[in-house]
Motif scaffolding. Structure first.
Motif, short mmCIF file in Angstrom:
data_model
loop_
_atom_site.label_atom_id
_atom_site.label_comp_id
_atom_site.label_asym_id
_atom_site.label_seq_id
_atom_site.Cartn_x
_atom_site.Cartn_y
_atom_site.Cartn_z
N THR A 33 3.08 44.67 63.94
CA THR A 33 3.79 43.53 64.50
C THR A 33 3.32 42.27 63.78
OG1 THR A 33 3.95 44.60 66.65
CG2 THR A 33 4.26 42.21 66.60
N ARG A 35 3.85 38.26 63.97
CA ARG A 35 4.35 37.15 64.78
C ARG A 35 4.15 35.85 64.03
NH1 ARG A 35 1.75 33.86 69.69
NH2 ARG A 35 3.49 32.43 69.91
N HIS A 37 4.99 31.45 64.18
CA HIS A 37 4.95 30.38 65.18
C HIS A 37 6.05 29.36 64.92
CE1 HIS A 37 1.25 31.80 67.10
NE2 HIS A 37 1.03 32.31 65.90
N ASN A 89 11.97 37.41 70.00
CA ASN A 89 11.22 36.16 70.09
C ASN A 89 10.05 36.34 71.04
OD1 ASN A 89 12.86 34.75 68.30
ND2 ASN A 89 14.25 34.09 69.90
N HIS A 90 8.92 35.78 70.66
CA HIS A 90 7.73 35.83 71.50
C HIS A 90 7.93 34.86 72.67
CE1 HIS A 90 3.54 35.29 72.73
NE2 HIS A 90 3.30 36.45 72.12
N ARG A 96 8.81 37.70 66.55
CA ARG A 96 8.02 38.92 66.38
C ARG A 96 8.85 39.92 65.60
NH1 ARG A 96 5.70 39.84 72.36
NH2 ARG A 96 7.92 39.96 72.71
#
Length: 110
Positions: A33, A35, A37, A89-90, A96
């Motif tokens: 994974t 991720r 920002h 989306n996180h 992600r």
């Protein structure tokens, strides 16, 4: 696989300023994974970004992004290895990218 991960990490750093990478290993599969920002990707656009030459960033300047091939190439590689790539989306922001790859089966008697 190196090209697949390089494309995904380059996107995460370019669009999201940094990348957090986690690895989940279990007997049947490996999940990576990544991720970022950044702003994430709207739900309705998540499959579209895997198509050739699709870029959500509207500028055509080489300084603001690539040709729109990176995610498609990454998914092609993952699928060629029996896996896949998914996007979401996180909850705290950012995108992600989940790369899932099957574990090779043990072959006995060879």
């Amino acid at each position: 696989m190196k090209r697949c991960l390089a494309n995904l990490l380059e996107n995460a750093i370019f669009y999201g300023q940094r990348a957090d990478v986690t690895l989940e290993d279990d007997p049947s599969r490996l999940t990576i994974t990544i991720r970022d920002h950044g702003p994430g990707i709207p739900e309705g656009q998540r499959e579209r970004v895997f198509s050739p030459f699709v870029r959500l960033e509207p500028s055509r300047s080489r300084n603001t992004g690539g040709s729109g091939l990176g995610l498609g190439i990454a998914r092609h590689i993952a699928r060629a290895l029996g896996g896949d790539i998914g996007l979401d989306n996180h909850p705290e922001g950012g995108l992600r990218v989940n790369v899932t790859l099957p574990r090779p089966r043990n072959i006995t008697g060879l």
